[in-house]
Enzyme design. Sequence first.
Site, PDB file in Angstrom:
ATOM      1  N   CYS A  24      10.111 -37.143  11.162  1.00  0.00           N
ATOM      2  CA  CYS A  24      10.140 -36.163  12.030  1.00  0.00           C
ATOM      3  C   CYS A  24      11.117 -34.564  10.759  1.00  0.00           C
ATOM      4  CB  CYS A  24      10.463 -35.603  12.919  1.00  0.00           C
ATOM      5  SG  CYS A  24       9.602 -34.387  13.954  1.00  0.00           S
TER       6      CYS A  24
ATOM      7  N   CYS B 176       4.689 -36.791  16.208  1.00  0.00           N
ATOM      8  CA  CYS B 176       5.876 -38.011  17.158  1.00  0.00           C
ATOM      9  C   CYS B 176       5.898 -38.563  18.463  1.00  0.00           C
ATOM     10  CB  CYS B 176       7.418 -37.632  15.909  1.00  0.00           C
ATOM     11  SG  CYS B 176       6.765 -35.067  16.928  1.00  0.00           S
TER      12      CYS B 176
ATOM     13  N   GLU C 250       9.881 -23.901   5.916  1.00  0.00           N
ATOM     14  CA  GLU C 250       9.752 -23.407   7.623  1.00  0.00           C
ATOM     15  C   GLU C 250      10.657 -22.612   7.801  1.00  0.00           C
ATOM     16  OE1 GLU C 250       8.187 -25.474  10.541  1.00  0.00           O
ATOM     17  OE2 GLU C 250       7.458 -27.300   8.969  1.00  0.00           O
TER      18      GLU C 250
ATOM     19  N   ARG D 244      18.072 -27.885  27.475  1.00  0.00           N
ATOM     20  CA  ARG D 244      16.982 -27.273  26.414  1.00  0.00           C
ATOM     21  C   ARG D 244      15.545 -26.377  26.968  1.00  0.00           C
ATOM     22  NH1 ARG D 244      15.515 -28.736  20.347  1.00  0.00           N
ATOM     23  NH2 ARG D 244      13.852 -28.257  21.442  1.00  0.00           N
TER      24      ARG D 244
ATOM     25  N   HIS E 216      16.615 -38.141  14.371  1.00  0.00           N
ATOM     26  CA  HIS E 216      17.546 -37.696  15.397  1.00  0.00           C
ATOM     27  C   HIS E 216      18.882 -38.236  15.614  1.00  0.00           C
ATOM     28  CE1 HIS E 216      12.774 -38.241  15.888  1.00  0.00           C
ATOM     29  NE2 HIS E 216      12.884 -36.862  16.688  1.00  0.00           N
TER      30      HIS E 216
ATOM     31  N   GLU F 272      -0.210 -36.555  24.511  1.00  0.00           N
ATOM     32  CA  GLU F 272       0.261 -36.285  25.877  1.00  0.00           C
ATOM     33  C   GLU F 272      -0.732 -35.502  26.386  1.00  0.00           C
ATOM     34  OE1 GLU F 272       3.614 -34.398  24.084  1.00  0.00           O
ATOM     35  OE2 GLU F 272       3.170 -32.712  24.807  1.00  0.00           O
TER      36      GLU F 272
ATOM     37  N   LYS G 183      21.938 -24.118  31.175  1.00  0.00           N
ATOM     38  CA  LYS G 183      21.822 -24.436  29.376  1.00  0.00           C
ATOM     39  C   LYS G 183      23.386 -24.424  29.112  1.00  0.00           C
ATOM     40  CE  LYS G 183      20.488 -23.029  25.083  1.00  0.00           C
ATOM     41  NZ  LYS G 183      19.761 -24.363  24.669  1.00  0.00           N
TER      42      LYS G 183
ATOM     43  N   GLY H  49       8.568 -31.269   6.795  1.00  0.00           N
ATOM     44  CA  GLY H  49       8.380 -29.200   6.659  1.00  0.00           C
ATOM     45  C   GLY H  49       8.818 -28.999   7.136  1.00  0.00           C
TER      46      GLY H  49
ATOM     47  N   ASP I  91      -0.451 -30.130  12.122  1.00  0.00           N
ATOM     48  CA  ASP I  91       0.826 -31.422  12.798  1.00  0.00           C
ATOM     49  C   ASP I  91       0.320 -31.029  14.584  1.00  0.00           C
ATOM     50  OD1 ASP I  91       2.780 -31.797  10.586  1.00  0.00           O
ATOM     51  OD2 ASP I  91       3.960 -30.042  11.384  1.00  0.00           O
TER      52      ASP I  91
HETATM   53  N1  GLN Z   1       6.500 -29.367  10.973  1.00  0.00           N
HETATM   54  C1  GLN Z   1       6.871 -29.619  12.075  1.00  0.00           C
HETATM   55  C2  GLN Z   1       8.370 -30.074  11.468  1.00  0.00           C
HETATM   56  O1  GLN Z   1       9.048 -30.511  10.430  1.00  0.00           O
HETATM   57  C3  GLN Z   1       6.515 -30.924  12.958  1.00  0.00           C
HETATM   58  C4  GLN Z   1       7.468 -30.871  13.738  1.00  0.00           C
HETATM   59  C5  GLN Z   1       7.368 -32.180  15.300  1.00  0.00           C
HETATM   60  O2  GLN Z   1       6.797 -32.902  14.890  1.00  0.00           O
HETATM   61  N2  GLN Z   1       7.896 -31.498  16.607  1.00  0.00           N
HETATM   62  O3  GLN Z   1       9.128 -29.518  11.886  1.00  0.00           O
HETATM   63 ZN    ZN Z   2       7.640 -35.467  14.474  1.00  0.00          ZN
END
Ligand code: GLN
Ligand code: ZN
Length: 760
Positions: free
Chosen positions: A728, A645, A486, A517, A696, A607, A19, A434, A601
Amino acid sequence: MVTIHNLGFPRIGKKRELKFALENYWAGKISRTELVEKGRAIRAENWALQAEQGVELLPVGDFAWYDHVLTTSMLVGAIPERHHQGCDDANLDTLFRVARGRAPTGCTCAASEMTKWFNTNYHYIVPELSINQAFKLGWQELFEQVNEAQQLGYKVKPVLIGPVTYLYLAKCAGEEFNKLTLLDSLLNVYQQILAKLAEQNIEWVQIDEPILALEIDDSYRAALNTSLSKLSGQGVKILLASYFGSVANYYQDIASYPVEGIHFDCVTGESDIEKLDVLLRDEQILSLGVINGRNIWRADLEAIYQQVSTVAKKRGDCLWIAPSCSLLHTPVDLEQEEKLDSEMRSWLAFARQKGTELSLLKKALSTDDSTAIADYSAPINARKNSPRVNRLDVQARVATLAETDGQRNNPFPIRNLKQASVLQLPLLPTTTIGSFPQTQSIRAARRAFKAGELEEATYHAKMKAEIRDAVLAQEALGLDVLVHGEAERNDMVEYFGELLDGFACTQLGWVQSYGSRCVKPPIIWGDVTRSRPMTIEWTVFAQSLTKKKIKGMLTGPITLLFWSFIREDVDKHVIANQIALTLRDEVVDLQNAGIEIIQIDEPAFREGMPLKASQWSSYLDWAAYTFRVSASGVKDETQIHTHMCYSEFNGIIEAIADLDADVITIETSRSNMALLGAFESFDYPNQIGPGVYDIHTPNVPDIGWIKGLIHKAAEKIPVTRLWVNPDCGLKTRGWEETRAALDNMVTATKELRAELSRSD
Ligand code: GLN
Ligand code: ZN
């Protein structure tokens, strides 16, 4: 005598050396030569680690600079034109351009897509194949690595993704076509590869066809037949490997393949052992994947011994043993963990320790003496009755769960009216998912806190200052529903893993997620409880700073389950229900502390689907129920959100509706709202926030673009049920672009509201 082999070893390095080397190379801090040297050192260390533990036939070709599917694309010359950039000889930078859209040499171009490798949390780079794709023997690294291992004196078995699985996983570039029309040309290249390996004195080549664990259609079955016929007799012996699920649907096919050996996953397909033993010819190698390659538990070697000793006796030299699949999915070495207590450690085995397990098993099989394995397995057997693991109060509570625990008091239309009257939100409410940027200073503070260099009170004060900044920033931007941001969470799963009883977190239990990652999944080792609230203090603090509503933020039970290493002695849905009950308590506590909107979430909801389609509906039923258990302890007025997501909703939209969340926010911006197609034929009943920009990339979406997307969404979902939000969380972004993007999002929404009120 039984032979021990391995299907693959983690390539990231014991201390994530790969990494750091990759990231340094990408940042221009080290040269390509230095990077190449680091890769060589990791391979040498990996082979040594495995050989020391007694693995006799070592994998080669399991190392990858980014991803092994991408390595295969390089090997068979299937690199999209845009990534070549005029240079026909693919090199490391070509590989990075495919994976990341950029490399130290060559300009930027769109990266290839990335998606999950079967039902694991590992992501591969999706090959892009055109209708007249020409394959050719491309990158020669595999042969160099074989040479490298041989020079070090190892006996190796090159590992290749099978041609049929490769085509199955690829996508059509441009127009849709039947990918199997490319099989012949691809097989020509595989034949050349095998011939070259034969020249290098390779005896065995492992060909991975994990699609045998799925339910595939007849054209793929026929393709496997063709492929294995063409690949046999090329001067090397073939070990056909499948993993991740039972091959029960294809016993007859497998028995008819003209290959010298078959490996399969005995962990997920225990009953396959007997069947395949009977069906395979005596001189064929039967390779039993008896040690779980996807989990971190110490093996119950005694039980495995019982399971396989008869077959082992019968097959003699024709029996091999191995982990079920590549060890890519487990951390490297338990020896490095200093903080797990000794009892916990005695329950675990990481990649390196799995080699030891195979050696112990081999010894027991060849001597008929099972004393050593009985000693080895004693702790994992003792665990079964440990009061630490089995919490009777938790088990009793889960046992009383009834259908009604998964139901809100009233259906959505009634809740919706009540929520509208207490929440008083405008049309098209704006919110975020979030997280806000996890800045260098947040990370540095957390590192110092964890290292014991920062007092808890100082750390908390620092996090609160961050929360305050995030709340004030959201107010200034004019967002309608705010979040605390967060700051205090390192990771949405690990944060809860650290707080919940029954979960353990490791120090260096890293597993590759994609490229450079890695993630550090917590270990669910016992019955799960919550000894204290986990998010109330931060959320209530945030709420105290503003008159707007703060949306509480939790990670859902399905995501906590699938992004952790889970115990194997109870059913998944029981573990999920235990987690759901702890979250239910947290949700109720948040409500009682005055929080009126709570998001749970579930990015891992899709998956978690089993590999075999025939098992989907039962999974979707229990998963949706589990989610509802976490969400249904509250009164009608409390609004429950969920977020997903990377989700593809076709085929599961009913299950999504079945979650009965008042609001769902989803990722749709990258597909230009195409994901909403699923909502065309199905009338999604509740509120929805289709992501209006892609978080992203650092690019700031412009106002017109966002308005366009909301218009598109409004064609499919009534505007009164639409929310406006990014697709996201924002934790990987910087503040500058975040502010600019959200500012445009709020402006776009205000303009739309004005337009809509004029047209009324
Ligand atoms: N609440 C999380 C954030 O905002 C959701 C992350 C995700 O969906 N992978 O980071
Ligand atoms: Zn997300």
